[in-house]
Write a protein that holds these residues in place. Structure first.
Motif, PDB file in Angstrom:
ATOM      1  N   MET A   1       0.830  -1.209   0.000  1.00 48.62           N
ATOM      2  CA  MET A   1       0.000   0.000   0.000  1.00 48.62           C
ATOM      3  C   MET A   1       0.865   1.259   0.000  1.00 48.62           C
ATOM      4  O   MET A   1       0.572   2.233  -0.685  1.00 48.62           O
ATOM      5  CB  MET A   1      -0.910  -0.014   1.228  1.00 48.62           C
ATOM      6  CG  MET A   1      -2.089   0.912   1.107  1.00 48.62           C
ATOM      7  SD  MET A   1      -3.203   0.421  -0.231  1.00 48.62           S
ATOM      8  CE  MET A   1      -4.255   1.836  -0.305  1.00 48.62           C
ATOM      9  N   ALA A   2       1.972   1.217   0.742  1.00 39.11           N
ATOM     10  CA  ALA A   2       2.875   2.369   0.806  1.00 39.11           C
ATOM     11  C   ALA A   2       3.432   2.689  -0.576  1.00 39.11           C
ATOM     12  O   ALA A   2       3.615   3.861  -0.932  1.00 39.11           O
ATOM     13  CB  ALA A   2       4.011   2.096   1.793  1.00 39.11           C
ATOM     14  N   PHE A   3       3.693   1.621  -1.379  1.00 39.24           N
ATOM     15  CA  PHE A   3       4.193   1.817  -2.734  1.00 39.24           C
ATOM     16  C   PHE A   3       3.181   2.590  -3.569  1.00 39.24           C
ATOM     17  O   PHE A   3       3.547   3.497  -4.328  1.00 39.24           O
ATOM     18  CB  PHE A   3       4.481   0.462  -3.399  1.00 39.24           C
ATOM     19  CG  PHE A   3       5.845  -0.083  -3.093  1.00 39.24           C
ATOM     20  CD1 PHE A   3       6.973   0.481  -3.676  1.00 39.24           C
ATOM     21  CD2 PHE A   3       6.007  -1.157  -2.242  1.00 39.24           C
ATOM     22  CE1 PHE A   3       8.235  -0.014  -3.412  1.00 39.24           C
ATOM     23  CE2 PHE A   3       7.277  -1.664  -1.955  1.00 39.24           C
ATOM     24  CZ  PHE A   3       8.388  -1.088  -2.550  1.00 39.24           C
ATOM     25  N   GLN A   4       1.912   2.234  -3.451  1.00 36.61           N
ATOM     26  CA  GLN A   4       0.872   2.899  -4.237  1.00 36.61           C
ATOM     27  C   GLN A   4       0.759   4.376  -3.861  1.00 36.61           C
ATOM     28  O   GLN A   4       0.578   5.237  -4.722  1.00 36.61           O
ATOM     29  CB  GLN A   4      -0.478   2.192  -4.032  1.00 36.61           C
ATOM     30  CG  GLN A   4      -0.510   0.747  -4.502  1.00 36.61           C
ATOM     31  CD  GLN A   4      -0.061   0.579  -5.944  1.00 36.61           C
ATOM     32  OE1 GLN A   4      -0.310   1.427  -6.787  1.00 36.61           O
ATOM     33  NE2 GLN A   4       0.635  -0.515  -6.229  1.00 36.61           N
ATOM     34  N   VAL A   5       0.864   4.663  -2.562  1.00 38.40           N
ATOM     35  CA  VAL A   5       0.821   6.052  -2.095  1.00 38.40           C
ATOM     36  C   VAL A   5       2.015   6.824  -2.658  1.00 38.40           C
ATOM     37  O   VAL A   5       1.879   7.948  -3.155  1.00 38.40           O
ATOM     38  CB  VAL A   5       0.795   6.124  -0.554  1.00 38.40           C
ATOM     39  CG1 VAL A   5       0.941   7.567  -0.089  1.00 38.40           C
ATOM     40  CG2 VAL A   5      -0.487   5.517  -0.012  1.00 38.40           C
ATOM     41  N   ALA A   6       3.198   6.206  -2.587  1.00 40.41           N
ATOM     42  CA  ALA A   6       4.418   6.848  -3.092  1.00 40.41           C
ATOM     43  C   ALA A   6       4.315   7.115  -4.592  1.00 40.41           C
ATOM     44  O   ALA A   6       4.725   8.169  -5.086  1.00 40.41           O
ATOM     45  CB  ALA A   6       5.628   5.973  -2.798  1.00 40.41           C
ATOM     46  N   LYS A   7       3.746   6.148  -5.320  1.00 38.14           N
ATOM     47  CA  LYS A   7       3.567   6.327  -6.763  1.00 38.14           C
ATOM     48  C   LYS A   7       2.616   7.488  -7.054  1.00 38.14           C
ATOM     49  O   LYS A   7       2.873   8.314  -7.933  1.00 38.14           O
ATOM     50  CB  LYS A   7       3.005   5.038  -7.396  1.00 38.14           C
ATOM     51  CG  LYS A   7       4.045   3.951  -7.642  1.00 38.14           C
ATOM     52  CD  LYS A   7       3.394   2.798  -8.384  1.00 38.14           C
ATOM     53  CE  LYS A   7       4.411   1.759  -8.803  1.00 38.14           C
ATOM     54  NZ  LYS A   7       3.817   0.705  -9.636  1.00 38.14           N
ATOM     55  N   ARG A   8       1.519   7.532  -6.317  1.00 35.80           N
ATOM     56  CA  ARG A   8       0.539   8.607  -6.526  1.00 35.80           C
ATOM     57  C   ARG A   8       1.159   9.976  -6.277  1.00 35.80           C
ATOM     58  O   ARG A   8       0.941  10.916  -7.041  1.00 35.80           O
ATOM     59  CB  ARG A   8      -0.681   8.409  -5.609  1.00 35.80           C
ATOM     60  CG  ARG A   8      -1.758   7.524  -6.201  1.00 35.80           C
ATOM     61  CD  ARG A   8      -3.104   7.761  -5.518  1.00 35.80           C
ATOM     62  NE  ARG A   8      -3.052   7.585  -4.085  1.00 35.80           N
ATOM     63  CZ  ARG A   8      -3.219   6.415  -3.460  1.00 35.80           C
ATOM     64  NH1 ARG A   8      -3.419   5.320  -4.162  1.00 35.80           N
ATOM     65  NH2 ARG A   8      -3.164   6.345  -2.150  1.00 35.80           N
ATOM     66  N   GLU A   9       1.930  10.083  -5.199  1.00 33.85           N
ATOM     67  CA  GLU A   9       2.566  11.355  -4.873  1.00 33.85           C
ATOM     68  C   GLU A   9       3.579  11.762  -5.941  1.00 33.85           C
ATOM     69  O   GLU A   9       3.674  12.941  -6.312  1.00 33.85           O
ATOM     70  CB  GLU A   9       3.268  11.251  -3.497  1.00 33.85           C
ATOM     71  CG  GLU A   9       2.310  11.172  -2.325  1.00 33.85           C
ATOM     72  CD  GLU A   9       1.387  12.379  -2.255  1.00 33.85           C
ATOM     73  OE1 GLU A   9       1.870  13.519  -2.407  1.00 33.85           O
ATOM     74  OE2 GLU A   9       0.167  12.185  -2.076  1.00 33.85           O
ATOM     75  N   LEU A  10       4.331  10.786  -6.444  1.00 39.45           N
ATOM     76  CA  LEU A  10       5.328  11.085  -7.474  1.00 39.45           C
ATOM     77  C   LEU A  10       4.640  11.490  -8.778  1.00 39.45           C
ATOM     78  O   LEU A  10       5.080  12.422  -9.454  1.00 39.45           O
ATOM     79  CB  LEU A  10       6.227   9.859  -7.705  1.00 39.45           C
ATOM     80  CG  LEU A  10       7.356  10.035  -8.732  1.00 39.45           C
ATOM     81  CD1 LEU A  10       8.216  11.257  -8.415  1.00 39.45           C
ATOM     82  CD2 LEU A  10       8.225   8.772  -8.794  1.00 39.45           C
ATOM     83  N   ARG A  11       3.563  10.809  -9.133  1.00 42.06           N
ATOM     84  CA  ARG A  11       2.811  11.194 -10.335  1.00 42.06           C
ATOM     85  C   ARG A  11       2.310  12.642 -10.227  1.00 42.06           C
ATOM     86  O   ARG A  11       2.392  13.411 -11.178  1.00 42.06           O
ATOM     87  CB  ARG A  11       1.608  10.263 -10.548  1.00 42.06           C
ATOM     88  CG  ARG A  11       1.949   8.963 -11.225  1.00 42.06           C
ATOM     89  CD  ARG A  11       0.713   8.196 -11.670  1.00 42.06           C
ATOM     90  NE  ARG A  11       1.100   6.823 -11.972  1.00 42.06           N
ATOM     91  CZ  ARG A  11       0.977   5.801 -11.142  1.00 42.06           C
ATOM     92  NH1 ARG A  11       0.434   5.980  -9.943  1.00 42.06           N
ATOM     93  NH2 ARG A  11       1.385   4.601 -11.487  1.00 42.06           N
ATOM     94  N   LYS A  12       1.779  12.970  -9.062  1.00 35.61           N
ATOM     95  CA  LYS A  12       1.258  14.315  -8.839  1.00 35.61           C
ATOM     96  C   LYS A  12       2.364  15.363  -9.011  1.00 35.61           C
ATOM     97  O   LYS A  12       2.186  16.383  -9.677  1.00 35.61           O
ATOM     98  CB  LYS A  12       0.655  14.397  -7.427  1.00 35.61           C
ATOM     99  CG  LYS A  12      -0.054  15.692  -7.103  1.00 35.61           C
ATOM    100  CD  LYS A  12      -0.674  15.620  -5.711  1.00 35.61           C
ATOM    101  CE  LYS A  12      -1.313  16.938  -5.309  1.00 35.61           C
ATOM    102  NZ  LYS A  12      -1.870  16.885  -3.936  1.00 35.61           N
ATOM    103  N   ARG A  13       3.531  15.061  -8.429  1.00 34.72           N
ATOM    104  CA  ARG A  13       4.671  15.988  -8.524  1.00 34.72           C
ATOM    105  C   ARG A  13       5.159  16.107  -9.968  1.00 34.72           C
ATOM    106  O   ARG A  13       5.450  17.193 -10.459  1.00 34.72           O
ATOM    107  CB  ARG A  13       5.797  15.489  -7.603  1.00 34.72           C
ATOM    108  CG  ARG A  13       7.069  16.323  -7.665  1.00 34.72           C
ATOM    109  CD  ARG A  13       7.881  16.173  -6.400  1.00 34.72           C
ATOM    110  NE  ARG A  13       8.186  14.801  -6.075  1.00 34.72           N
ATOM    111  CZ  ARG A  13       9.291  14.168  -6.492  1.00 34.72           C
ATOM    112  NH1 ARG A  13      10.158  14.786  -7.277  1.00 34.72           N
ATOM    113  NH2 ARG A  13       9.533  12.925  -6.115  1.00 34.72           N
TER     114      ARG A  13
END
Length: 209
Positions: A1-13
């Motif tokens: 789940m942490a990976f998915q959150v990290a991916k979402r944040e990186l996509r947003k950035r």
């Protein structure tokens, strides 16, 4: 789940970064990357390639690659998103000609796309076989990890392709300078690594070296 959150944040950035890039910068980087890509032996020797058709902004243009491939008589396949068994998937269908490319209608993301009425009887790269795939992405790193747009289309396509027990295509990513990160992109087990990255400043990274 942490990976998915990290991916979402990186996509947003990354989306914020890409939205700030000027059209002239993307155009210049597209020309540089295209020239480098066309010089690759893997491209020159390829008989069949799959290539994404670029969005109006925020990524390197593939128009020059498609034009050259058609002019050279290569089999060119482009993405087609459709629903199968209630799941949205991507296939790669043959592009007939330059005039057909110019006649394609943009989808909701502004990407020229085939229509459902144009698919019947059209060769599919999944079954015909591909020598090379040009990979899009939101970001890439020096470990040849790729951050996609979050739909999993390419990873799923490659997994399906790999089950057909034949040689995998050479996977080449096209990256704007701002998309090649020094940090490590978070990935999970089913995320495919790419083989090479062509960057908008002319850099070429090869995983085999």
């Amino acid at each position: 789940m942490a990976f998915q959150v990290a991916k979402r944040e990186l996509r947003k950035r990354m989306r914020s970064t890409l939205e700030s890039l000027s059209a002239p910068s993307i155009s210049q980087q597209s020309n540089t990357a295209t020239a480098k890509f066309l010089s690759l032996p893997e491209y020159q020797n390829a008989k069949s390639i799959a290539v994404y058709l670029s969005m109006p902004s925020g990524e390197l243009s593939t128009t020059g690659i498609v034009k050259d491939a058609l002019r050279c008589g290569k089999n060119v396949y482009i993405p087609y998103i459709h629903t199968q068994d209630k799941t949205s998937i991507m296939d790669m269908f043959a592009l007939g000609s330059m005039s057909e490319l110019e006649s394609l209608q943009p989808d909701k993301w502004g990407i020229p796309s085939l229509q459902a009425t144009q698919i019947e009887g059209r060769p599919n790269g999944l079954t015909q076989g591909l020598d090379l795939i040009v990979m899009p992405g939101v970001a890439f790193d020096h470990g040849f990890r790729r951050l996609g747009h979050g739909k999993g289309y390419y990873d799923h396509f490659l997994t399906r392709y790999s089950k057909l027990t034949r040689k995998m295509p050479f996977l080449v990513a096209l990256s704007l300078q701002d998309q090649l990160l020094s940090e490590e992109i978070p990935v999970v087990e089913h995320d495919w690594l790419i083989d090479a990255i062509v960057v908008g400043d002319g850099q070429y990274l090869d995983r085999r070296v």
